[in-house]
Design a protein around this motif. Structure first.
Motif, PDB file in Angstrom:
ATOM      1  N   GLY A  17       6.175  -4.475   5.403  1.00  0.00           N
ATOM      2  CA  GLY A  17       5.390  -4.865   4.354  1.00  0.00           C
ATOM      3  C   GLY A  17       3.794  -4.540   4.482  1.00  0.00           C
ATOM      4  N   MET A  18       3.786  -3.437   4.886  1.00  0.00           N
ATOM      5  CA  MET A  18       2.121  -3.531   5.020  1.00  0.00           C
ATOM      6  C   MET A  18       2.070  -2.012   3.991  1.00  0.00           C
ATOM      7  SD  MET A  18      -0.848  -5.001   4.185  1.00  0.00           S
ATOM      8  CE  MET A  18      -1.951  -3.917   4.169  1.00  0.00           C
ATOM      9  N   GLN A  19       1.898  -1.842   2.593  1.00  0.00           N
ATOM     10  CA  GLN A  19       1.509   0.042   3.175  1.00  0.00           C
ATOM     11  C   GLN A  19       0.333  -0.284   2.484  1.00  0.00           C
ATOM     12  OE1 GLN A  19       4.236   1.595   3.021  1.00  0.00           O
ATOM     13  NE2 GLN A  19       5.469  -0.675   2.746  1.00  0.00           N
ATOM     14  N   ALA A  20      -0.644   0.005   0.937  1.00  0.00           N
ATOM     15  CA  ALA A  20      -1.849  -0.487   1.179  1.00  0.00           C
ATOM     16  C   ALA A  20      -2.307  -1.413  -0.658  1.00  0.00           C
ATOM     17  CB  ALA A  20      -2.735   1.054   0.920  1.00  0.00           C
ATOM     18  N   CYS A  21      -3.077  -1.961   0.025  1.00  0.00           N
ATOM     19  CA  CYS A  21      -2.884  -3.340  -0.639  1.00  0.00           C
ATOM     20  C   CYS A  21      -4.853  -2.934  -1.760  1.00  0.00           C
ATOM     21  CB  CYS A  21      -3.833  -4.844   0.117  1.00  0.00           C
ATOM     22  SG  CYS A  21      -4.228  -5.648  -1.262  1.00  0.00           S
ATOM     23  N   ILE A  22      -4.006  -3.086  -3.079  1.00  0.00           N
ATOM     24  CA  ILE A  22      -5.273  -2.463  -4.261  1.00  0.00           C
ATOM     25  C   ILE A  22      -6.060  -3.985  -4.232  1.00  0.00           C
ATOM     26  CG2 ILE A  22      -4.741  -0.970  -4.608  1.00  0.00           C
ATOM     27  CD1 ILE A  22      -3.635  -2.284  -7.145  1.00  0.00           C
ATOM     28  N   ASN A  23      -5.428  -5.634  -3.912  1.00  0.00           N
ATOM     29  CA  ASN A  23      -6.710  -6.802  -3.878  1.00  0.00           C
ATOM     30  C   ASN A  23      -6.392  -7.013  -5.275  1.00  0.00           C
ATOM     31  OD1 ASN A  23      -8.213  -8.352  -2.504  1.00  0.00           O
ATOM     32  ND2 ASN A  23      -9.148  -6.495  -1.217  1.00  0.00           N
ATOM     33  N   CYS A  24      -4.820  -6.788  -5.772  1.00  0.00           N
ATOM     34  CA  CYS A  24      -5.025  -7.214  -7.612  1.00  0.00           C
ATOM     35  C   CYS A  24      -4.960  -8.982  -7.045  1.00  0.00           C
ATOM     36  CB  CYS A  24      -3.691  -6.405  -8.471  1.00  0.00           C
ATOM     37  SG  CYS A  24      -2.052  -6.993  -7.569  1.00  0.00           S
ATOM     38  N   GLY A  25      -3.691  -9.301  -6.457  1.00  0.00           N
ATOM     39  CA  GLY A  25      -3.990 -10.811  -6.676  1.00  0.00           C
ATOM     40  C   GLY A  25      -2.674 -11.849  -7.666  1.00  0.00           C
ATOM     41  N   ARG A  77       6.889  -8.611  -7.022  1.00  0.00           N
ATOM     42  CA  ARG A  77       6.129  -8.005  -8.078  1.00  0.00           C
ATOM     43  C   ARG A  77       5.345  -7.198  -6.997  1.00  0.00           C
ATOM     44  NH1 ARG A  77       8.749  -9.382 -12.326  1.00  0.00           N
ATOM     45  NH2 ARG A  77       9.232 -11.259 -11.800  1.00  0.00           N
ATOM     46  N   CYS A  78       4.918  -7.270  -5.875  1.00  0.00           N
ATOM     47  CA  CYS A  78       3.219  -6.571  -5.993  1.00  0.00           C
ATOM     48  C   CYS A  78       3.550  -5.044  -6.462  1.00  0.00           C
ATOM     49  CB  CYS A  78       3.533  -6.502  -3.821  1.00  0.00           C
ATOM     50  SG  CYS A  78       2.522  -4.925  -4.045  1.00  0.00           S
ATOM     51  N   PRO A  79       2.587  -4.207  -6.981  1.00  0.00           N
ATOM     52  CA  PRO A  79       2.420  -2.917  -7.603  1.00  0.00           C
ATOM     53  C   PRO A  79       2.531  -1.963  -6.731  1.00  0.00           C
ATOM     54  CG  PRO A  79       0.192  -3.883  -8.218  1.00  0.00           C
ATOM     55  CD  PRO A  79       1.008  -5.335  -7.335  1.00  0.00           C
ATOM     56  N   ARG A  80       1.909  -2.240  -5.403  1.00  0.00           N
ATOM     57  CA  ARG A  80       1.579  -1.508  -4.406  1.00  0.00           C
ATOM     58  C   ARG A  80       3.481  -1.512  -2.889  1.00  0.00           C
ATOM     59  NH1 ARG A  80       0.153   1.048  -7.197  1.00  0.00           N
ATOM     60  NH2 ARG A  80      -1.899   1.694  -7.599  1.00  0.00           N
ATOM     61  N   ASN A  81       4.096  -2.498  -3.500  1.00  0.00           N
ATOM     62  CA  ASN A  81       5.302  -1.766  -2.426  1.00  0.00           C
ATOM     63  C   ASN A  81       4.864  -2.758  -1.302  1.00  0.00           C
ATOM     64  OD1 ASN A  81       7.486  -1.671  -3.019  1.00  0.00           O
ATOM     65  ND2 ASN A  81       7.743   0.180  -3.092  1.00  0.00           N
ATOM     66  N   ASN A  82       4.147  -4.024  -1.369  1.00  0.00           N
ATOM     67  CA  ASN A  82       3.778  -4.626   0.163  1.00  0.00           C
ATOM     68  C   ASN A  82       4.232  -5.632   0.384  1.00  0.00           C
ATOM     69  OD1 ASN A  82       1.068  -3.026   0.356  1.00  0.00           O
ATOM     70  ND2 ASN A  82       0.297  -4.224  -0.713  1.00  0.00           N
ATOM     71  N   THR A  83       4.702  -6.173   1.172  1.00  0.00           N
ATOM     72  CA  THR A  83       5.638  -8.204   1.616  1.00  0.00           C
ATOM     73  C   THR A  83       4.294  -8.935   2.281  1.00  0.00           C
ATOM     74  OG1 THR A  83       7.238  -6.517   1.019  1.00  0.00           O
ATOM     75  CG2 THR A  83       7.508  -8.624   1.393  1.00  0.00           C
TER      76      THR A  83
END
Ligand code: SF4
Ligand code: SF4
Lengths: 233, 356
Positions: A17-25, A77-83
């Protein structure tokens, strides 16, 4: 980082579930829980990404991690493939392993889920066994549900179920050998261990709060968890 | 024909659905809440489409609801799922069809994890062997039960007795479809149409004569949220989601809602009762609600099964307005009867929502 993070990062839900988050919201914008509760999946992903052990401990003891509905809308919807929903599952697992779940009102609800869904699975082979679920506890099911409860078997028979009988079909009696296998799987793979932890930590908490505790669903501690005491639901 | 341009793009929204020989696993929620729906699905597969489908008495819950209420660890759920695959393998099947959308999403999630982490798959093989002595192969094709109906929608239409058309006006019925979050939001490429262009139910509805309503909150969750409904203190979550969806679809005057997931059906049906009691609002015409059918029930209705044989009487929202629009023949006095026509009394009427 510290021990809690070490444990969190071993959880496959976290790994997936965790790659890298860009804090886009984006996750927060799409999240049904964020609409309903004071809840922000972006902030949770940001917190675990930051790696502060004391913040993580506070999170594991909070109501926050229990607000998610595990709908996984955030995954799409996450643009960085996080869940975020999977990260929540890893946090909830850790909160139960450490016993921190009993420090929050929403976390204390786990005992009710364990004693209903958990027991149904082992006893019947179904994760929900709705015969006997009354509208006193589930008023949303409406008068049609009262009628169904009054004539549970007759309606099952009318609609072609194989109600409580051996063989294939809806609501069949699941064979004892299958139930024994389920129980063996639960023993070998850690579900029994988690059940024990939920029971033990909850009992200790009930005692420290001076609340009545027994093995039923009717005691003060479980009832309070089920009905809630504050107004954010 | 070469797959280029738009064809190539649309290809990722299609999926492979096996032709025949299915191993069917049931849904706990569907069996409890809509016991007639799965029987209807099997009847259509066997009697209408003449397919081979195996219904194994020894399969169990996938533990999905326990998993998503976080009382069951991932390794346990994976091993229970492995046991279902072992039963499939032992019976000689390769095409796996779950009835439940929560299960379907879970099977996909687990297969993906095993694909990404073969060491986890090996560990689960050991757990299953230790606990049960069983071994298993992975399914070759795994689709949701509704995908099968989608695949054979034209064949079903060719044998249909009724269509989703208003018999009085000749106009297509206006239909809301709800595919359920776990059908497409986790693995869009494993669903028909993905999360963006939900097609599995809309394809069925259009083939059978209806018109699909594309309302703003079409993709919003039904609000189940697992622990959010099961715990009384959390249920505001569920019913505020339901209300959001109904407020959004209401201006389009739907004649019918069709659901993919049994859980969603419970909340979109019973939710109308809750909102009527709490807010005095009813979303259907003349004081009745908007009927909410499962995809199996809809298929059964279309091919002409008796509405009370397939279980339409167990919904809180009365289905009669829909039956009348479609011109479906039914016997009103038999609605609340048991086997051999034995009378079972009548459910009470809600305060606001009108029922038959
Ligand atoms: S959508 Fe993804 S990248 Fe954006 S805030 Fe959420 S987790 Fe981070
Ligand atoms: S899975 Fe949880 S965090 Fe993600 S959108 Fe659903 S409720 Fe929000």
């Amino acid at each position: 980082m510290g021990e809690l993070f070490d444990r969190l990062k071993k959880d496959l839900h976290y790994v997936e579930g965790m790659q890298a988050c860009i804090n886009c919201g984006t996750c927060t914008a799409i999240c049904p829980a964020a609409e309903h509760y004071d809840y922000d999946p972006r902030a949770i992903v940001e917190l675990v990404q930051r790696g502060d052990e004391s913040e993580l401990e506070a999170l594991l003891k909070s109501d926050t991690i229990w607000y998610c509905g595990e709908c996984m809308s955030c995954r799409t919807r996450c643009p960085r493939n996080n869940t975020p929903g999977l990260i929540i599952m890893a946090l909830r697992a850790l909160s139960q392993e450490t016993g921190y779940f009993v420090e929050s009102e929403k976390g204390r609800q786990q005992i009710y889920l364990k004693r209903t869904i958990g027991h149904d699975i082992l006893k019947t082979g179904y994760c929900v066994y709705a015969e006997g679920l009354a509208t006193t506890n589930y008023p949303e099911q409406g008068p049609i549900w009262d009628w169904r409860q009054q004539h549970w078997k007759e309606i099952m028979d009318r609609l072609g179920a194989n109600y409580q009988k051996p063989g294939a079909g809806a609501m069949r009696r699941i064979p004892d050998e299958a139930l024994n296998e389920l129980r063996a799987i639960f023993e070998v793979t850690g579900a029994m261990n988690r059940f024990e932890k939920i029971e033990n930590f909850s009992r200790e908490k009930a005692q420290s709060l001076g609340m009545h505790w027994d093995e039923s669903l009717d005691n003060e501690y479980v009832q309070k968890a089920y009905h809630g005491s504050h107004n954010n639901s | 024909m070469k797959n280029v341009g738009k064809q190539l793009i649309w290809q990722q929204y299609q999926k492979e659905i096996a032709e025949d020989h299915f191993f069917y696993v049931r849904s706990c929620i569907r069996q409890n809440f809509f016991p007639g729906a799965e029987a209807t699905f099997l009847r259509i597969l066997k009697d209408v489409l003449h397919k081979d489908v195996y219904d194994d008495p020894a399969h169990t819950t996938c533990t999905g609801i326990g998993y998503h209420t976080d009382i069951i660890p991932l390794e346990t759920t994976m091993t229970v799922v492995a046991r279902q695959f072992a039963l499939m393998t032992e019976k000689g099947y390769k095409n796996f069809i779950p009835s439940c959308v929560t299960s379907f999403g879970l099977y996909l999630e687990i297969l993906e994890s095993w694909h990404n982490h073969p060491e986890v798959l090996n560990q689960i093989r050991k757990y299953l062997k230790e606990a049960t002595g069983r071994t298993f192969e992975l399914p070759e094709n795994i689709v949701h039960a509704s995908d099968i109906i989608y695949k054979f929608r034209r064949e079903i239409a060719s044998k249909a007795k009724y269509r989703l058309v208003n018999q009085q006006t000749g106009q297509p019925l206006r239909v809301v479809e709800h595919i359920g979050c776990h059908y497409a939001k986790m693995f869009p490429h494993k669903s028909v149409g993905g999360a963006e262009f939900p097609r599995v139910l809309s394809g069925i509805i259009e083939e059978w004569g209806g018109e699909v309503i594309d309302y703003p909150e079409r993709r919003h969750c039904c609000g189940f949220g697992f622990r959010q409904y099961f715990i009384k203190a959390n249920r505001g979550y569920t019913f505020s989601s339901v209300k959001k969806k109904f407020d959004s679809m209401h201006p389009y005057s739907p004649d019918l809602i069709v659901t993919n997931c049994p859980g969603c059906n419970v909340f979109l049906d019973k939710g109308q009762y809750v909102i009527s009691e709490q807010e005095g609002i009813v979303y259907g015409a003349n004081g009745y609600g908007i009927p909410v059918l499962t995809f199996e029930e809809l298929a059964g209705l279309i091919v002409g099964f008796d509405p009370w044989d397939i279980g339409l009487q167990v919904h809180q929202v009365s289905v009669e307005p829909l039956l009348d629009k479609m011109g479906v023949w039914y016997e009103p006095e038999k609605k609340y009867r048991g086997k051999n026509n034995i009378p079972l009394g009548q459910p009470l009427q809600p305060t606001v929502l009108k029922t038959f």
